[in-house]
Motif scaffolding. Sequence first.
Motif, PDB file in Angstrom:
ATOM      1  N   ASP A  66      67.904  20.088  24.100  1.00  0.00           N
ATOM      2  CA  ASP A  66      66.538  19.572  24.098  1.00  0.00           C
ATOM      3  C   ASP A  66      66.476  18.504  25.177  1.00  0.00           C
ATOM      4  N   LEU A  67      66.033  18.885  26.356  1.00  0.00           N
ATOM      5  CA  LEU A  67      66.002  17.940  27.475  1.00  0.00           C
ATOM      6  C   LEU A  67      65.033  16.796  27.235  1.00  0.00           C
ATOM      7  N   ASP A  68      64.027  17.021  26.390  1.00  0.00           N
ATOM      8  CA  ASP A  68      63.093  15.941  26.080  1.00  0.00           C
ATOM      9  C   ASP A  68      63.781  14.805  25.329  1.00  0.00           C
ATOM     10  N   LYS A  69      64.731  15.141  24.464  1.00  0.00           N
ATOM     11  CA  LYS A  69      65.389  14.142  23.635  1.00  0.00           C
ATOM     12  C   LYS A  69      66.757  13.737  24.163  1.00  0.00           C
ATOM     13  N   ASN A  70      67.266  14.420  25.174  1.00  0.00           N
ATOM     14  CA  ASN A  70      68.595  14.108  25.687  1.00  0.00           C
ATOM     15  C   ASN A  70      68.583  12.721  26.324  1.00  0.00           C
ATOM     16  N   SER A  71      69.612  11.963  26.049  1.00  0.00           N
ATOM     17  CA  SER A  71      69.686  10.609  26.592  1.00  0.00           C
ATOM     18  C   SER A  71      71.043  10.379  27.242  1.00  0.00           C
ATOM     19  N   ASP A  72      71.179   9.232  27.867  1.00  0.00           N
ATOM     20  CA  ASP A  72      72.455   8.879  28.498  1.00  0.00           C
ATOM     21  C   ASP A  72      73.569   8.745  27.468  1.00  0.00           C
ATOM     22  N   LYS A  73      73.221   8.471  26.211  1.00  0.00           N
ATOM     23  CA  LYS A  73      74.224   8.334  25.162  1.00  0.00           C
ATOM     24  C   LYS A  73      74.781   9.683  24.727  1.00  0.00           C
ATOM     25  N   ASP A  74      74.085  10.755  25.007  1.00  0.00           N
ATOM     26  CA  ASP A  74      74.496  12.089  24.589  1.00  0.00           C
ATOM     27  C   ASP A  74      74.409  13.064  25.772  1.00  0.00           C
ATOM     28  N   PRO A  75      75.201  12.811  26.815  1.00  0.00           N
ATOM     29  CA  PRO A  75      75.101  13.683  27.993  1.00  0.00           C
ATOM     30  C   PRO A  75      75.828  15.021  27.773  1.00  0.00           C
ATOM     31  N   PHE A  76      75.427  16.024  28.509  1.00  0.00           N
ATOM     32  CA  PHE A  76      76.187  17.266  28.531  1.00  0.00           C
ATOM     33  C   PHE A  76      76.627  17.486  29.965  1.00  0.00           C
ATOM     34  N   LEU A  77      77.783  18.099  30.120  1.00  0.00           N
ATOM     35  CA  LEU A  77      78.356  18.281  31.445  1.00  0.00           C
ATOM     36  C   LEU A  77      78.241  19.733  31.867  1.00  0.00           C
ATOM     37  N   ASP A  80      81.394  24.813  36.279  1.00  0.00           N
ATOM     38  CA  ASP A  80      81.246  25.927  37.200  1.00  0.00           C
ATOM     39  C   ASP A  80      80.714  27.158  36.452  1.00  0.00           C
ATOM     40  N   LYS A  81      79.735  27.825  37.018  1.00  0.00           N
ATOM     41  CA  LYS A  81      79.080  29.039  36.498  1.00  0.00           C
ATOM     42  C   LYS A  81      78.116  28.760  35.343  1.00  0.00           C
ATOM     43  N   ASP A  82      77.902  27.500  34.961  1.00  0.00           N
ATOM     44  CA  ASP A  82      76.869  27.155  33.981  1.00  0.00           C
ATOM     45  C   ASP A  82      75.522  27.127  34.691  1.00  0.00           C
ATOM     46  N   SER A  83      74.444  27.254  33.920  1.00  0.00           N
ATOM     47  CA  SER A  83      73.123  27.179  34.538  1.00  0.00           C
ATOM     48  C   SER A  83      72.108  26.585  33.567  1.00  0.00           C
ATOM     49  N   ILE A  84      71.068  25.997  34.150  1.00  0.00           N
ATOM     50  CA  ILE A  84      69.924  25.513  33.376  1.00  0.00           C
ATOM     51  C   ILE A  84      68.672  26.073  34.035  1.00  0.00           C
TER      52      ILE A  84
END
Length: 181
Positions: A66-77, A80-84
């Motif tokens: 949920d990019l709306d709720k994603n914060s610096d405290k809960d980052p995702f990395l 290679d080969k991942d996509s958004i």
Amino acid sequence: YPFGAVYTSNAAKEINKVALQKLYEDSLDSILQLMKTTGSEADFSPLLAILTQLKNIEPSGRVIIDLDKNSDKDPFLLQDKDSIIIPEGTNQVYIYGAISSPGSAKYKEGESINYYIKKMGNLNKNANKNGVYILNPNGETIKLGRNTNIFANQSSEVKVYPGSVIYIPEKVDSGYAKRLS
């Protein structure tokens, strides 16, 4: 439409492949056990056909975010080969399955599932009211349980978003399962 972002992870895809293989093997073992206990009087070809489809599924590797709720405290990395992919917004809710007129209805803020079902002509006589699913734009799937009344006001319980898919399955004839036992 950030809420509808599709994040696919190669690592998640590999984990899903292993899980699907395990599910396939466990299901095959269960069917073989059932065949031994029921004898040759039962036709297991439909179950085996479903199992073959299961074996041939290619996992997507989608991870619910949920990019709306994603914060610096809960980052995702990203690796290679991942996509958004962030899709364009929509003002439609899609309704399919055991309904009079499957298709889409214009999204209306705060409306319940029942509102969209009525918009599409209501459920047909074969609808399984206990098995309704909602697929949210972020990939989250919600199955309404046996104790959920889809005709009650549910705006506080189950939220419908623009781009949600409501799926109403048909009732399954349980006579076959009863004849096996």
